[in-house]
Design an enzyme around this catalytic site. Structure first.
Site, PDB file in Angstrom:
ATOM      1  CG  ASP A  17     -29.708  30.445  -3.202  1.00  0.00           C
ATOM      2  OD1 ASP A  17     -30.218  29.377  -2.817  1.00  0.00           O
ATOM      3  OD2 ASP A  17     -29.078  30.561  -4.276  1.00  0.00           O
ATOM      4  CG  ASP A 112     -31.567  25.429  -1.972  1.00  0.00           C
ATOM      5  OD1 ASP A 112     -32.596  25.707  -2.633  1.00  0.00           O
ATOM      6  OD2 ASP A 112     -30.515  25.042  -2.491  1.00  0.00           O
ATOM      7  CD  GLU A 113     -34.102  29.992  -5.318  1.00  0.00           C
ATOM      8  OE1 GLU A 113     -33.858  28.813  -5.677  1.00  0.00           O
ATOM      9  OE2 GLU A 113     -34.402  30.890  -6.102  1.00  0.00           O
TER      10      GLU A 113
END
Lengths: 466, 377
Positions: A17, A112-113
């Protein structure tokens, strides 16, 4: 959740993350904002924060908080910026490519993950030390190749624990949960760390004295089922014992994105409904940006006071990620619905998701028409309190997203280029003027200059290279 | 009413007059074509409150008179009559008899009393070459919106400034602007009007064969909200669209970084081929480098295609993606042997214009702005 979940015997699942991703990209690209509170999201009156930098979180700002509230909490000088989707995707691409170098099995959850199956290549040393070295190197490479962004990772025997692990030592953290120690790690944590335990379930469990996962582990299945129902109760029991055998899957495509709101009392007032529609659209558009996709179909869902529910949808000729376009369609759809008896629920959704979008020419005066339907329109706002103090032009968008066409649409944070001063970004705007700070990811904090908004020497620009 | 008229002349005139009539008009009489026979000849009129058409033809009139008959039916009949024979039209009670050779038709008359008066065309604003006008309209009308989300975008914005006539249309994805010179009735003529694109292209096509087209824009003094066109014996009026057209002039980039010049036919053919694998509304990608442009479409598990075309490049190399149909529309409209594409950045609009030779001057009288397609990753 599935029953009889098994537990892997190796810590082979990584969850990665990126830390305060949107805000971190802004601080990287805008050196003058480093170390300062930054909120990225809808800047207008009804906007919500998509990401707050760690400096802003100190003051209580967090994602999904109304921007107006974040503004009250954060000190003067806090930057409120529109999202720059293209810039985030550019950095995200670098990170995802680095993950694919580690393993071909990468499940990208959002911009973003991602989850990574470290066992897939069959060549990595999956001992706790081996994993720690492997992921430590990866985090360092991410930092180097993105110009200083940091990520946090959790590695465990299941997706659930990997995700919990990545959050434990944020930012720039690495938590490896050794096989066999899952329950030990899980037990002292709040039940809210378990996927599926939201505020409502959390409150319900608290009335039965369940605060931590350890408390949950002590609950008997029949009791959980009587509190939460058959599937949810059994599922939670499995997860409390870290029994989660979900695989990391490479293709993980959302089919639709939606947000809905149930009102405490039915709403018949169109102005209020439009306000709700605006907020819901922002949430949907924010998630669209986050998942790096565009949508072709926009739908609304309304539930009348008598629980009769209907949905209306319109398909665009070309996919869009622009909240203004989504809002325009949603508003048109709502206008055709009879709301005189009051609505108890309103929802906005997008579907027909694609990886590309046809850019549109945006016209100032048409934008004004779209905005004109809104009551108590807030004045457009600048980046900082000083700029905000000046009266500003009305008619500017307050819904963010990249804009094209007429140049009066400068939005706070947007990249630009000046024929003489070079690359920079929109620091403030108003009264037909735009103020730009000329700096970039590889420069020192730069000077500020003000221009007429239609200065021919100013051009919108693509995101800078770090 | 009783008259004889040449079959071909009648067929052409009726077909032209009724071409814009709605098959399901709001009032039944509006499906009619009004035949007005005078000693000077025969005048045919059609009107549906939006568009009016009036054409006068030579006829040998034995008895003057006025009848209203179903327009499309008369057009179909006239076109199918045997060629080279005269047609006799005669009012007969509540009918109209149409006789040509041994063919005989009897049409029901429609009540002329309910038929609306055609609008009077405004005073002429100026004249333009028929050929140039038809071409200019076809170049611009392709960019007009066909949807109904923003009705003003279904129009072509016509601006008159002295001897300059400019036509502009956009559907938000592309924008076409054509500037030409014309002969204004007054040297200081200044008008802005929004004409429905579909009607304008049909009108331009129908009148283009004439050497010169007279344009009449209404104003407060007369014919407000109307535009009239007249060429030869054909006159037509169209209701203008109401509303303010968005300001779009700032869409043209003030500077240009990369320019590529490509043979129009080569690029058109290559894009058409490559686009075969581009599913509905997926883009083609163009990579401009020294000496060539590489065109690609399709990705991942889908079918893929690529082709390179010779091209000149000035400025930095660039990769950009477009909707193939939008690109082809523009390439089809420039009407020159070479196409000139000017770019700033891959996310910014590109400007297409034509030029006669590979190293000649670009012809900026027509510019087609094309918004790119953006990829998420």
């Amino acid at each position: 959740m599935r029953e009889n979940g098994r537990v892997r015997t190796q810590s082979s699942i990584m969850h990665l993350d990126l830390d305060a991703f949107f805000a971190a990209v802004e601080q990287r690209d805008k050196p003058s904002l480093r170390g300062k509170p930054v909120c990225v999201g809808g800047v207008g009156h009804r906007g919500v924060v998509a990401t707050a930098s760690y400096e802003a979180r100190v003051f209580g700002a967090h994602s999904a908080m109304p921007t107006a509230e974040a503004r009250r909490r954060c000190p003067a000088g806090t930057a409120f910026l529109y999202p720059r989707g293209a810039a985030y995707r550019k950095s995200s691409r670098v990170v995802m490519d680095l993950l694919r170098e580690v393993s071909p099995v990468v499940e990208q959850v959002s911009v973003d993950e991602a989850y990574v199956d470290l066992s897939a290549p069959g060549t990595h040393d999956l001992s706790t030390d081996g994993v720690r070295a492997l992921v430590g190197d990866l985090l360092a490479r991410i930092h180097d190749e993105t110009g200083g962004l940091t990520a946090s990772a959790g590695v465990a025997s299941s997706k659930m624990l990997a995700k919990i692990g990545s959050d434990l030592e944020k930012p720039n953290g690495l938590v490896v949960v050794a096989p066999g120690r899952e329950l030990e790690v899980l037990a002292p944590l709040s039940v809210r760390v378990i996927g599926g335990v939201g505020p409502a379930t959390g409150n319900r469990l608290r009335t039965f004295g369940v605060e931590t996962v350890a408390d949950l582990q002590r609950m008997q299945v029949p009791d959980l089922v009587s509190i939460l129902g058959e599937s949810h109760g059994k599922g939670l029991h499995e997860l409390a014992f870290a029994r989660d055998d979900r695989e990391v899957v490479v293709e993980r495509e959302a089919k639709s994105i939606s947000a809905e709101e149930t009102f405490e009392t039915d709403i018949a007032d169109r102005h209020r409904l439009e306000r709700e529609l605006h907020g819901l659209t922002e949430r949907v558009a924010g998630r669209l940006t986050k998942s790096a996709t565009f949508a072709r179909t926009v739908s609304i869902k309304v539930r009348h006071h008598d629980f009769s529910t209907l949905t209306r949808a319109e398909t665009l000729t070309h996919p869009t990620g622009d909240p203004v376009v989504v809002l325009g369609v949603a508003r048109r759809l709502l206008a055709a619905v009879d709301v005189s008896d009051g609505l108890r629920l309103l929802g906005v959704g997008v579907s027909g998701l694609t990886d590309h979008a046809q850019e549109q020419i945006t016209f100032d005066d048409v934008v004004e028409q779209i905005e004109a339907g809104q009551p108590d329109e807030a004045p457009a706002e600048g980046v900082t309190e000083e700029v905000l103090a000046a009266p500003t032009e009305s008619g500017d968008l307050d819904t963010g997203g990249p804009q094209w066409g007429a140049r009066s649409e400068w939005s706070p944070g947007q990249d630009l280029r000046h024929d003489v001063h070079g690359d920079g970004w929109v620091w403030g705007r108003g009264l037909g003027r735009v103020t730009a700070r000329f700096e970039g990811p590889t420069t020192a904090p730069g000077p500020v200059h003000t221009f007429r908004a239609d200065d021919p020497a100013l051009q919108p620009a693509d995101p800078p290279q770090w | 009413m009783k008259l004889q008229v040449d079959r071909d002349v009648l067929a052409e005139a009726v077909t032209w007059a009724v071409r814009g009539l709605s098959p399901r008009p709001p009032v039944p009489v509006l499906a009619g074509v009004l035949l007005d026979a005078t000693p000077e000849g025969l005048t045919l009129s059609a009107f549906d409150y939006e568009v009016s058409a009036k054409v006068s033809i030579d006829a040998q009139v034995d008895e003057p008179g006025t009848v209203l008959v179903h327009g499309r039916l008369l057009a179909d009949i006239s076109r199918s009559l045997p060629s080279g024979k005269p047609v006799e039209l005669a009012a007969d009670g509540t009918k109209v008899q149409v006789v040509c050779g041994s063919s005989r038709f009897s049409l029901q008359q429609m009540p002329t009393t309910d038929y609306p008066t055609l609008p009077t065309s405004p005073e002429p604003t100026g004249t333009v070459s028929g050929e140039a006008f038809t071409k200019a309209v076809s170049q611009v009308a392709i960019a007009a919106d066909r949807g109904d989300t923003l009705p003003i975008l279904t129009g072509v914005r016509v601006e008159i400034d002295g001897d300059k006539l400019s036509l502009l249309a956009t559907d938000r994805y592309r924008l076409a602007l054509r500037e030409l010179t014309w002969n204004p009735a007054a040297a200081d003529a200044a008008h802005v009007a929004l004409i429905p694109a579909r009607t304008l292209s049909e009108t331009a096509k129908a009148l283009g064969a004439a050497g010169s087209v007279e344009v009449a824009l209404g104003n407060a003094a007369g014919g407000e909200g109307l535009v009239g066109f007249e060429a030869g014996q054909r006159r037509t009026t169209t209701r203008l669209l109401d509303g303010d057209y968005p300001k779009v002039t700032s869409i043209f980039p003030s500077s240009v970084d990369t320019i590529s010049v490509i043979k129009t036919s080569d690029l058109t053919e290559a894009v058409k081929r490559v686009a075969l694998v581009a599913e509905r509304n997926t883009p083609v990608r163009l990579r401009f480098s020294e000496g060539q442009v590489a065109i690609e479409a399709g990705q991942g598990d889908d079918a893929q295609a690529s082709e390179a075309v010779e091209a000149t490049l000035s400025g930095p190399e660039l990769e950009i993606a477009f909707n193939p149909q939008f690109l082809l529309d523009g390439l089809g409209a420039i009407g020159t042997d070479y196409a000139r594409l000017a770019f700033t950045q891959p996310s910014r609009p590109a400007v297409l214009s034509g030029q006669a030779t590979a190293d000649g001057e670009s012809d900026e009288s027509y510019r087609y702005v094309l918004m790119p397609v953006r990829f998420a990753s």
